[in-house]
Write an enzyme that holds these catalytic residues in place. Structure first.
Site, PDB file in Angstrom:
ATOM      1  N   ASN A  22     -10.236  -0.412   8.028  1.00 41.71           N
ATOM      2  CA  ASN A  22     -10.882  -0.450   9.348  1.00 41.71           C
ATOM      3  C   ASN A  22     -12.090   0.463   9.511  1.00 41.71           C
ATOM      4  OD1 ASN A  22      -8.971  -2.298  10.700  1.00 41.71           O
ATOM      5  ND2 ASN A  22      -7.500  -0.670  10.289  1.00 41.71           N
ATOM      6  N   ASN A  80      -3.225   7.922   6.951  1.00 39.69           N
ATOM      7  CA  ASN A  80      -2.981   9.324   7.265  1.00 39.69           C
ATOM      8  C   ASN A  80      -2.730  10.106   5.985  1.00 39.69           C
ATOM      9  OD1 ASN A  80      -2.709  11.403   9.275  1.00 39.69           O
ATOM     10  ND2 ASN A  80      -0.536  11.463   8.724  1.00 39.69           N
ATOM     11  N   LEU A 109      -6.202   4.370   1.866  1.00 37.56           N
ATOM     12  CA  LEU A 109      -6.638   5.415   2.797  1.00 37.56           C
ATOM     13  C   LEU A 109      -5.956   5.222   4.135  1.00 37.56           C
ATOM     14  CD1 LEU A 109     -10.483   5.165   2.051  1.00 37.56           C
ATOM     15  CD2 LEU A 109      -8.783   6.588   0.875  1.00 37.56           C
ATOM     16  N   ASP A 130       7.769   4.070  -4.627  1.00 36.75           N
ATOM     17  CA  ASP A 130       6.323   4.300  -4.537  1.00 36.75           C
ATOM     18  C   ASP A 130       5.759   4.856  -5.837  1.00 36.75           C
ATOM     19  OD1 ASP A 130       6.023   3.396  -1.988  1.00 36.75           O
ATOM     20  OD2 ASP A 130       5.353   5.297  -1.136  1.00 36.75           O
ATOM     21  N   LYS A 166      11.024   1.953  10.099  1.00 39.32           N
ATOM     22  CA  LYS A 166      10.308   0.682  10.208  1.00 39.32           C
ATOM     23  C   LYS A 166      11.167  -0.410   9.587  1.00 39.32           C
ATOM     24  CE  LYS A 166       5.947   0.285   9.244  1.00 39.32           C
ATOM     25  NZ  LYS A 166       4.658   0.359   8.505  1.00 39.32           N
ATOM     26  N   ILE A 187      -7.217   3.375   7.244  1.00 40.98           N
ATOM     27  CA  ILE A 187      -8.618   3.804   7.227  1.00 40.98           C
ATOM     28  C   ILE A 187      -9.435   2.907   6.303  1.00 40.98           C
ATOM     29  CG2 ILE A 187     -10.177   5.675   6.550  1.00 40.98           C
ATOM     30  CD1 ILE A 187      -8.015   7.655   7.460  1.00 40.98           C
TER      31      ILE A 187
END
Length: 400
Positions: free
Chosen positions: A337, A213, A211, A150, A17, A334
């Protein structure tokens, strides 16, 4: 204020990406995804000037070919933009204990990323390829590459949070401890929550739920991470798309001893065949689970386990807030949405004072932020994440 354009790279094992972002105002000039590496259908898609484009990279193409295409085709069409690049920011999944913040890439940093490969065997090697290719493709920015980890945000966890109840020598000698993940996202939405609440970040107590995958929950007390659900690796914690999250470790022995599964087979089962995919035996896609919750037993089963686990983490992290929880924040694909996930989860937390507002909850989707609880309720928010912006801002700050 003059612009500070940063190329942000997120190299996965089979994808890359990328985006060019102005770190001063968050404007995204170019964004794209190269995917299906090492396969005949390797392709690259990108957006520029509001238009979408796509091209084949060639059979078997990977990171090198993708970056060459970005430099020689996409940026070649935008020479003024290319000339304004001031830095390159790299997302790095695992930095171990060595990196507590973003750093300029040096040989020592590259070695540190290599040393953390055992904890992120799929991601860290890909990140190293991305760094190497960026150094080759942009020699003028050789000292302007920045690694953003991260795991860094979680390095403020106290010992009682990051230690496992294993022989202490395993931590001292081998670094076996909780590291967490999604730290860049948890940090970003914590900052945004502080702005919404008009409160200094250093006084903010929130529980952030990333939230997607993959998923994780983080307890943020006085603006710092004090606990998080992912562990040594991103396998621990919540129910995820294909990952099991928490389980009894003895299940692994049972799968091996009683069912004859090899270590590799068990690893594949827990990381690629479990989670929503395992519970539905159909798909890892939360949209299927949400759309079919009322009509299909597999979808209801998966949703109920998912929300039960999430509510348990939110409830337990409330105990770490020193008596004051300012908000619960939902983010990620997630979290941003799936209104049903948020409603079913908060419905389990009525004892803590949460009461969902159905209309607000349904409105806070598809990139829209907002409050999703009633005015009389404890606060829950939806805040779309923007990890790329954090990476761009860190890269611009460190290379200024």
């Amino acid at each position: 204020m003059s612009s500070k354009l940063v190329l942000v790279l997120n190299c996965g094992s089979s994808s890359l990406k990328f985006a060019i972002i102005d770190a001063t105002n968050g404007e995204e000039h170019i964004s794209g995804l190269a995917e299906c590496f090492h396969l005949p259908e390797a392709r690259i898609k990108w957006k520029v000037d509001g238009g979408k484009q796509e091209a084949a990279l060639g059979a078997g193409a990977a990171h090198s070919e993708a970056l060459n295409f970005i430099v020689n085709t996409i940026l070649a069409q935008k020479p003024a933009l290319s000339a304004q690049l001031t830095a390159i920011g790299h997302r790095i999944v695992h930095g171990g204990e060595k990196f507590t913040s973003s750093v300029i890439v040096t040989e020592d940093v590259i070695q540190g990323i290599k040393d953390s490969i055992p904890f992120a065997p799929l991601h860290n090697p890909a990140h190293l390829i991305g760094i190497a290719e960026a150094l080759k493709s942009f020699p003028n920015l050789a000292d302007k590459n920045v690694a953003v980890f991260d795991t860094a945000f979680h390095q403020t966890m106290p010992e009682e949070s990051y230690l496992y109840a294993l022989p202490y020598s395993l931590y001292k000698d081998h670094g076996i401890r909780r590291y967490g993940a999604h730290g860049t996202s948890h940090f970003y939405v914590s900052q945004e929550a502080a702005k919404i609440l008009n409160k200094p970040l250093g006084e903010l107590n929130v529980i952030t739920c990333h939230l997607g995958n993959g998923g994780s929950v983080t307890a943020v007390r006085n603006g710092k991470c004090v606990d998080t659900s992912m562990g040594l690796t991103p396998l621990e914690g919540l129910v995820m798309g294909t990952r099991s999250g928490d389980l009894d470790p003895a299940i692994i022995f049972h799968l091996h001893d009683a069912m004859g599964m090899s270590v590799d087979q068990i690893n594949t089962l827990l990381t690629k065949e479990s989670g929503l995919l395992g519970l539905t035996e159909v798909t890892s896609d939360c949209r299927y689970v949400e759309d079919n919750y009322a009509t299909k037993a597999d979808a209801k089963r998966a949703m109920d386990v998912f929300c039960h686990r999430l509510a348990k983490y939110i409830g337990s992290y409330t105990a770490l807030m020193d008596g004051r929880l300012d908000a619960v924040v939902f983010t990620g694909g997630i979290g941003e949405n799936a209104a049903m996930v948020r409603e079913l989860t908060l419905d389990k937390l009525g004892l803590l004072g949460f009461e969902i507002d159905h209309e607000r909850n349904m409105a806070a989707r598809f990139g829209k932020s907002g409050t999703i609880t009633k005015d009389s309720s404890r606060l829950a928010l939806v805040i779309p994440t923007n990890e790329e912006l954090v990476i761009a801002q860190d890269a611009a700050r460190l290379t200024a």
